[in-house]
Write a protein that holds these residues in place. Sequence first.
Motif, PDB file in Angstrom:
ATOM      1  N   LYS A  73       0.818  -1.215   0.000  1.00  0.00           N
ATOM      2  CA  LYS A  73       0.000   0.000   0.000  1.00  0.00           C
ATOM      3  C   LYS A  73       0.853   1.267   0.000  1.00  0.00           C
ATOM      4  N   GLY A  74       1.996   1.204   0.681  1.00  0.00           N
ATOM      5  CA  GLY A  74       2.867   2.373   0.709  1.00  0.00           C
ATOM      6  C   GLY A  74       3.385   2.730  -0.666  1.00  0.00           C
ATOM      7  N   GLN A  75       3.827   1.740  -1.419  1.00  0.00           N
ATOM      8  CA  GLN A  75       4.317   1.988  -2.773  1.00  0.00           C
ATOM      9  C   GLN A  75       3.194   2.484  -3.674  1.00  0.00           C
ATOM     10  N   GLN A  76       1.998   1.923  -3.533  1.00  0.00           N
ATOM     11  CA  GLN A  76       0.887   2.337  -4.389  1.00  0.00           C
ATOM     12  C   GLN A  76       0.439   3.763  -4.080  1.00  0.00           C
ATOM     13  N   LYS A  77       0.536   4.157  -2.818  1.00  0.00           N
ATOM     14  CA  LYS A  77       0.193   5.539  -2.479  1.00  0.00           C
ATOM     15  C   LYS A  77       1.187   6.510  -3.113  1.00  0.00           C
ATOM     16  N   ARG A  78       2.460   6.133  -3.112  1.00  0.00           N
ATOM     17  CA  ARG A  78       3.469   6.979  -3.754  1.00  0.00           C
ATOM     18  C   ARG A  78       3.197   7.082  -5.248  1.00  0.00           C
ATOM     19  N   LEU A  79       2.757   5.977  -5.827  1.00  0.00           N
ATOM     20  CA  LEU A  79       2.437   5.964  -7.256  1.00  0.00           C
ATOM     21  C   LEU A  79       1.232   6.857  -7.541  1.00  0.00           C
ATOM     22  N   ASP A  80       0.222   6.810  -6.661  1.00  0.00           N
ATOM     23  CA  ASP A  80      -0.975   7.629  -6.839  1.00  0.00           C
ATOM     24  C   ASP A  80      -0.654   9.119  -6.762  1.00  0.00           C
ATOM     25  N   LYS A  81       0.424   9.461  -6.058  1.00  0.00           N
ATOM     26  CA  LYS A  81       0.823  10.867  -5.942  1.00  0.00           C
ATOM     27  C   LYS A  81       1.645  11.332  -7.138  1.00  0.00           C
ATOM     28  N   GLY A  82       1.862  10.429  -8.097  1.00  0.00           N
ATOM     29  CA  GLY A  82       2.577  10.802  -9.307  1.00  0.00           C
ATOM     30  C   GLY A  82       4.032  10.424  -9.331  1.00  0.00           C
ATOM     31  N   GLU A  83       4.511   9.759  -8.275  1.00  0.00           N
ATOM     32  CA  GLU A  83       5.902   9.338  -8.232  1.00  0.00           C
ATOM     33  C   GLU A  83       6.104   8.111  -9.112  1.00  0.00           C
ATOM     34  N   ASP A  84       7.024   8.191 -10.030  1.00  0.00           N
ATOM     35  CA  ASP A  84       7.274   7.090 -10.960  1.00  0.00           C
ATOM     36  C   ASP A  84       8.325   6.156 -10.358  1.00  0.00           C
ATOM     37  N   ILE A  85       7.861   5.077  -9.748  1.00  0.00           N
ATOM     38  CA  ILE A  85       8.751   4.134  -9.072  1.00  0.00           C
ATOM     39  C   ILE A  85       9.193   3.063 -10.065  1.00  0.00           C
ATOM     40  N   THR A  86      10.464   2.774 -10.093  1.00  0.00           N
ATOM     41  CA  THR A  86      10.975   1.731 -10.972  1.00  0.00           C
ATOM     42  C   THR A  86      11.499   0.557 -10.133  1.00  0.00           C
ATOM     43  N   VAL A  87      11.393  -0.624 -10.704  1.00  0.00           N
ATOM     44  CA  VAL A  87      11.887  -1.842 -10.054  1.00  0.00           C
ATOM     45  C   VAL A  87      12.936  -2.463 -10.960  1.00  0.00           C
ATOM     46  N   ALA A  88      14.113  -2.700 -10.425  1.00  0.00           N
ATOM     47  CA  ALA A  88      15.197  -3.275 -11.218  1.00  0.00           C
ATOM     48  C   ALA A  88      14.893  -4.727 -11.579  1.00  0.00           C
ATOM     49  N   LEU A  89      15.344  -5.128 -12.763  1.00  0.00           N
ATOM     50  CA  LEU A  89      15.099  -6.488 -13.229  1.00  0.00           C
ATOM     51  C   LEU A  89      15.831  -7.532 -12.394  1.00  0.00           C
ATOM     52  N   ASP A  90      16.879  -7.122 -11.670  1.00  0.00           N
ATOM     53  CA  ASP A  90      17.605  -8.091 -10.848  1.00  0.00           C
ATOM     54  C   ASP A  90      17.029  -8.213  -9.434  1.00  0.00           C
ATOM     55  N   THR A  91      15.850  -7.609  -9.196  1.00  0.00           N
ATOM     56  CA  THR A  91      15.181  -7.726  -7.900  1.00  0.00           C
ATOM     57  C   THR A  91      14.649  -9.143  -7.720  1.00  0.00           C
ATOM     58  N   GLU A  92      14.874  -9.726  -6.537  1.00  0.00           N
ATOM     59  CA  GLU A  92      14.346 -11.068  -6.282  1.00  0.00           C
ATOM     60  C   GLU A  92      12.822 -11.071  -6.409  1.00  0.00           C
ATOM     61  N   ASP A  93      12.302 -12.149  -6.999  1.00  0.00           N
ATOM     62  CA  ASP A  93      10.879 -12.212  -7.335  1.00  0.00           C
ATOM     63  C   ASP A  93      10.310 -13.576  -6.932  1.00  0.00           C
ATOM     64  N   PRO A  94      10.152 -13.825  -5.614  1.00  0.00           N
ATOM     65  CA  PRO A  94       9.775 -15.170  -5.161  1.00  0.00           C
ATOM     66  C   PRO A  94       8.319 -15.545  -5.414  1.00  0.00           C
ATOM     67  N   GLY A  95       7.443 -14.560  -5.627  1.00  0.00           N
ATOM     68  CA  GLY A  95       6.015 -14.872  -5.742  1.00  0.00           C
ATOM     69  C   GLY A  95       5.488 -14.999  -7.159  1.00  0.00           C
ATOM     70  N   ALA A  96       6.283 -14.615  -8.160  1.00  0.00           N
ATOM     71  CA  ALA A  96       5.799 -14.607  -9.539  1.00  0.00           C
ATOM     72  C   ALA A  96       5.546 -16.023 -10.045  1.00  0.00           C
ATOM     73  N   LYS A  97       4.487 -16.179 -10.838  1.00  0.00           N
ATOM     74  CA  LYS A  97       4.138 -17.489 -11.372  1.00  0.00           C
ATOM     75  C   LYS A  97       3.441 -17.335 -12.719  1.00  0.00           C
ATOM     76  N   ARG A  98       3.316 -18.452 -13.395  1.00  0.00           N
ATOM     77  CA  ARG A  98       2.694 -18.461 -14.727  1.00  0.00           C
ATOM     78  C   ARG A  98       1.290 -19.050 -14.619  1.00  0.00           C
ATOM     79  N   LEU A  99       0.295 -18.225 -14.892  1.00  0.00           N
ATOM     80  CA  LEU A  99      -1.092 -18.659 -14.889  1.00  0.00           C
ATOM     81  C   LEU A  99      -1.747 -18.521 -16.260  1.00  0.00           C
ATOM     82  N   ASP A 100      -1.105 -17.797 -17.165  1.00  0.00           N
ATOM     83  CA  ASP A 100      -1.675 -17.530 -18.491  1.00  0.00           C
ATOM     84  C   ASP A 100      -0.932 -18.350 -19.538  1.00  0.00           C
ATOM     85  N   TYR A 101      -1.669 -18.915 -20.490  1.00  0.00           N
ATOM     86  CA  TYR A 101      -1.093 -19.883 -21.411  1.00  0.00           C
ATOM     87  C   TYR A 101      -1.576 -19.680 -22.836  1.00  0.00           C
ATOM     88  N   ILE A 102      -0.744 -20.164 -23.761  1.00  0.00           N
ATOM     89  CA  ILE A 102      -1.152 -20.395 -25.139  1.00  0.00           C
ATOM     90  C   ILE A 102      -0.797 -21.840 -25.459  1.00  0.00           C
TER      91      ILE A 102
END
Length: 506
Positions: free
Chosen positions: A268-297
């Motif tokens: 919620k803290g990050q989203q509030k900053r985003l709502d205020k117009g702050e453009d937050i970036t996330v580096a591609l080398d950030t650990e991503d333990p929760g990401a998963k594949r649910l969409d398929y072709i």
Amino acid sequence: MASSAHPSSSSSDPTIHVLTLNCWGLKYISTHRHARLVEIGNRIASASPQPSLVCLQECWTQQDYQAIRAATSHILPHGKFYFSGIFGGGLAILSAWPIVESSMYRYPLNGLPAAFYRGDWFVGKGVACARIEMPADIFGQGKSRILEVFNTHLHAPYKPEPLDTYVCHRTAQAWEIAKLMRHAVERGHFVLGCGDFNMRPASLAHQLIETHSGVKDVWRVLHPDSSLGSANDQVERERGRKVPNAGFNVTENGATCDSVLNTWRWNKGQQKRLDKGEDITVALDTEDPGAKRLDYIFFGGGGERDDERAWSVEAANVGMMERHPELKCSLSDHFSVEATFRLSTRPADTPMASSTPYGAVLPPATYTTIADMIAKYTSREAKQRRIRVSHFFAQFAISIGCLVGVWWTPNYASFILMLVSTLGLSAGVIDGLMGFLFVNSEIRALKEFNWEIDAAKQRAVLVEAGKGAQEETLEVGKTGAGGHTQGAVGEPEAMREDNGKMEMVV
């Protein structure tokens, strides 16, 4: 009049570019819904390569669908918005070529009406089916010119498997769409199955689709060693791999959901900053333990022995990762899956890599696991039916008692008794309807699913027994007189010597 040929296609380059995306377009619920879906239309229109086919999920309103159509009509002049359930199924298909036939197939097992706060039952989830005839001057006159598209959104998981109450419904839905796709493959047509399947790679639902439909998971074809879930899932922990970063998840694992790159998964803290117009970036080398594949072709079919042509997957990637230009939020809570297919020639005796042989089966133990799951869930629902029906009769008796009590009570007490009678009987009637009608219907659908799984298991047992008999015959037919080996029917097979060992030439 729009040209029948796709702008990016030519007779020397017969390719199809496909995009599937869960738009997260829930009316009144999804934040910035219309603004995001308008931008999704703009991004589809400017995509490179230009898509030939787009499958959308959670596009619930005509307003959003028409906005996307308006933005993309110059490259995707044909479209179909599918109606289903009480609130609509949220499915739509856009195509560069005419949709000559369509249907909406609703799943027999599709969530619970009592879970109104989740909504899966009320939207009438199912499969949006479309038959598309691609231009003959590009794709020829044969069956591989016919494209059958199946767009779906399976029941959502609300807990990890096997704790998820709805895993039985989702597995049954996977079985149903697998049958639809298999029938299309058997017709010799090119088949695409797209959507938010809400399942993990190698799950029971995934295994049923790949084994029984004659189609293959595009991502697993190009990335066979990709993850089977998020790094937090037990199946991934057992593989002993380090937690992947966000870049690896989207390029190698095909993660479309719960990525740290998606703003709708931020705190919620990050989203509030985003709502205020702050453009937050996330580096591609950030650990991503929760990401998963649910969409398929999924793809398959389209092979023709007469002209020696077949479809193959050329490329696949995760897309729609850009942010909204003004809102700075992700376009959806999912990323898209995109793939390119090419119709090419092949030697007449070369099997299609994308197809699964007809009659292919899983190990019998897998069907036993599914049957046990069905039995456990059926027992649960039978208990629910008894509770709901009992509640109806109990509440009916209480209501009669309240009405009788009105005769001997003062006015204020009479009002209370009438209120209790009315509200209680209303709840009892609703419970009774679900018990008498819905649960009975659900149990009958479970019986059908169980019969089909049992039939598949019997076939698997026969296949396994046949393999065992063949191996036993080969073992028995070891080197005999004259140095020959007796085959399965008693005929000598050719032998060769390699480093002092005798081997059968197969």
